[in-house]
Design a protein around this motif. Sequence first.
Motif, PDB file in Angstrom:
ATOM      1  N   THR A   1      37.374  46.085  46.586  1.00  0.00           N
ATOM      2  CA  THR A   1      37.487  45.829  45.148  1.00  0.00           C
ATOM      3  C   THR A   1      36.363  46.497  44.352  1.00  0.00           C
ATOM      4  OG1 THR A   1      36.233  43.768  45.384  1.00  0.00           O
ATOM      5  CG2 THR A   1      38.644  43.635  45.551  1.00  0.00           C
ATOM      6  N   ALA A   2      35.471  47.200  45.035  1.00  0.00           N
ATOM      7  CA  ALA A   2      34.348  47.864  44.358  1.00  0.00           C
ATOM      8  C   ALA A   2      34.707  49.301  44.021  1.00  0.00           C
ATOM      9  CB  ALA A   2      33.112  47.826  45.250  1.00  0.00           C
ATOM     10  N   HIS A   3      34.095  49.792  42.938  1.00  0.00           N
ATOM     11  CA  HIS A   3      34.331  51.161  42.506  1.00  0.00           C
ATOM     12  C   HIS A   3      33.000  51.869  42.303  1.00  0.00           C
ATOM     13  CE1 HIS A   3      38.235  49.385  41.595  1.00  0.00           C
ATOM     14  NE2 HIS A   3      38.717  50.612  41.596  1.00  0.00           N
TER      15      HIS A   3
ATOM     16  N   ALA B   1      44.810  43.402  47.476  1.00  0.00           N
ATOM     17  CA  ALA B   1      45.921  43.797  48.330  1.00  0.00           C
ATOM     18  C   ALA B   1      46.403  45.199  48.026  1.00  0.00           C
ATOM     19  CB  ALA B   1      47.077  42.807  48.177  1.00  0.00           C
ATOM     20  N   PHE B   2      45.586  45.982  47.295  1.00  0.00           N
ATOM     21  CA  PHE B   2      45.983  47.336  46.922  1.00  0.00           C
ATOM     22  C   PHE B   2      46.457  48.137  48.125  1.00  0.00           C
ATOM     23  CE2 PHE B   2      46.009  51.443  45.148  1.00  0.00           C
ATOM     24  CZ  PHE B   2      45.405  52.269  46.057  1.00  0.00           C
TER      25      PHE B   2
ATOM     26  N   PRO C   1      44.189  49.205  37.534  1.00  0.00           N
ATOM     27  CA  PRO C   1      43.736  49.207  36.393  1.00  0.00           C
ATOM     28  C   PRO C   1      42.429  49.170  36.955  1.00  0.00           C
ATOM     29  CG  PRO C   1      45.902  49.178  37.156  1.00  0.00           C
ATOM     30  CD  PRO C   1      45.684  48.770  37.945  1.00  0.00           C
ATOM     31  N   ALA C   2      41.747  49.371  36.591  1.00  0.00           N
ATOM     32  CA  ALA C   2      40.416  49.559  37.066  1.00  0.00           C
ATOM     33  C   ALA C   2      40.225  48.770  38.340  1.00  0.00           C
ATOM     34  CB  ALA C   2      39.496  49.148  35.965  1.00  0.00           C
ATOM     35  N   LEU C   3      39.639  47.529  38.320  1.00  0.00           N
ATOM     36  CA  LEU C   3      39.494  46.808  39.586  1.00  0.00           C
ATOM     37  C   LEU C   3      40.868  46.404  40.062  1.00  0.00           C
ATOM     38  CD1 LEU C   3      36.393  44.539  38.973  1.00  0.00           C
ATOM     39  CD2 LEU C   3      36.577  46.573  40.378  1.00  0.00           C
TER      40      LEU C   3
END
Length: 277
Positions: A115-117, A20-21, A14-16
Amino acid sequence: MRTSHIAFLSAFIPALLAPAFSAGMLFMPSPAHAANNDRALLATFCASANIKGSTCTRARSYPDGRACDVKLTQERYAGRFLAAGNALLAVNYESECEPHATDFGGVALFEQNGTAHRFIRFLPGAQGHDCIVLAKDAQQDLLICTVGHMGQGILESGVARMEFSKKSGKRIEIAPDFLLRAEDAVNAYGSNVVMCNEGPKYFGLSNLAAGPRRNTVAVDVDYADNETIRTACGEGFPKPKELYHDLAPGEAFVPPGSEKTKRFTIDLLTGNAAPAE
């Protein structure tokens, strides 16, 4: 039959994500997290004062310099869709700026770094639906989607491999490589129509999922096989109560309910599609 037709049948994703992605996995956030995640994504191209829930009322960097609204949807997919570089996040959006030809929206594309986009660009009309992310190899993932567009009552749909590529100026493009196409004309004609001198015809596609083997996907197909076409072109099926199409020579009706439905397997390497064994 495969092609690289950028119209997507004119039909992403989902967005951020959690720290652990893992590339190739889809995360659907809870409503509370979704709101926070959407705000973080929107902030990459929208002033804080213009963020309302999941909507930016005036997005920066919209194509052609237009002042457009952008509403993020919950259809979003992440993976290493380019062989080099960070993972990408493709988020479907809706916009009042987009017409029927682009299905009223497109894709907001982001680059992930932990965690940054980082916002990359908007791609109007590039949205796929019910997508799955599969590992192509150790370095890259594949995004496979169903796409579709309704025009004058005819619903065109397809299963497509979404091809990501870098163009001049480091611009990323997305184009569909169609693996299977279907066309449903019931809303236009009152019935589907087949050609008597041609082979099986596909009417609808649904329930896309990973296939039984590596480099395959599976999908339910509504279609007329050779037996159905022989019946339609011979004794014929009972005609629907309402018809809006005059048959041309060599055509025959296959009314709703007369088609067959089977699970098909599509080989992503060859593009071949066949009923599952």
